[in-house]
Design an enzyme around this catalytic site. Structure first.
Site, PDB file in Angstrom:
ATOM      1  N   ASP A  17       0.690  -1.277   0.254  1.00 56.05           N
ATOM      2  CA  ASP A  17       0.072  -0.015   0.043  1.00 56.05           C
ATOM      3  C   ASP A  17       0.855   1.093  -0.090  1.00 56.05           C
ATOM      4  O   ASP A  17       2.125   1.237   0.249  1.00 56.05           O
ATOM      5  CB  ASP A  17      -0.952  -0.087   1.136  1.00 56.05           C
ATOM      6  CG  ASP A  17      -0.147   0.014   2.542  1.00 56.05           C
ATOM      7  OD1 ASP A  17       0.890  -0.556   2.574  1.00 56.05           O
ATOM      8  OD2 ASP A  17      -0.679   0.562   3.611  1.00 56.05           O
ATOM      9  N   GLU A  79       0.014  -1.589   5.739  1.00 56.75           N
ATOM     10  CA  GLU A  79       0.881  -0.955   6.693  1.00 56.75           C
ATOM     11  C   GLU A  79       0.776   0.662   6.658  1.00 56.75           C
ATOM     12  O   GLU A  79       1.122   1.172   7.914  1.00 56.75           O
ATOM     13  CB  GLU A  79       2.384  -1.088   5.800  1.00 56.75           C
ATOM     14  CG  GLU A  79       3.641  -0.665   6.740  1.00 56.75           C
ATOM     15  CD  GLU A  79       4.122   0.753   6.274  1.00 56.75           C
ATOM     16  OE1 GLU A  79       4.908   1.279   7.069  1.00 56.75           O
ATOM     17  OE2 GLU A  79       3.714   1.286   5.440  1.00 56.75           O
TER      18      GLU A  79
END
Length: 153
Positions: A17, A79
């Site tokens: 991400d 994350e």
């Protein structure tokens, strides 16, 4: 993705991400990979999609060349928002993902052409680092100039 033939593979942990593409500061389209000479520019190309893809392609190339590969990739997708489900997933699947080692690749390259090799990212690592420098003790006041302290560099 798994490239292992036996249990207890090494795991490479990456997050895929990225931060939101808000604002007008983008010099290229944030949703389009842009190639400028020998540089690839896009969201996550350094942190952490580029390193993840590099590790995967390296493992595939090794396998294709007949090199034994025992590695599994764990790509985490939360994350940037706190990894809320990561611990639950690890706990739930602990027997299937048991391993001897985990390599976390969430780092940067300090300079162009010189890949980083960090000694630590999070937590503790049980290893010894031995630094060998000059063959004799030196002091800047005695040697007539500045002597770099390797521990302070």
């Amino acid at each position: 993705m798994t490239l292992r033939d036996e249990p207890n593979a090494w795991y490479r942990l990456h997050h895929l991400d990225v931060q939101p593409a808000d604002g007008d500061d983008w010099r290229t389209d944030p949703f389009q990979l842009t190639i400028q000479g020998d540089r690839y520019i896009g969201r996550g190309t350094t942190d952490d999609k580029g390193p993840a893809l590099t590790a995967l392609l390296g493992a595939l190339a090794a396998r294709d060349a007949g090199v034994p590969v025992n590695i599994a990739f764990l790509w985490e997708l939360e994350e940037e928002i706190g990894s809320h489900h990561f611990e639950d997933a690890i706990t739930e699947h602990r027997d299937e993902i048991a391993t001897d080692a985990v390599v976390v690749s969430d780092t940067i390259w300090v300079t162009r052409g010189k890949p980083s090799s960090p000694a630590g990212l999070r937590g503790m690592q049980p290893f010894r680092l031995t630094l060998r420098t000059a063959t004799t003790d030196v002091h800047s006041g005695i040697t007539g100039g500045v002597v770099r302290n390797p521990l302070a560099s």
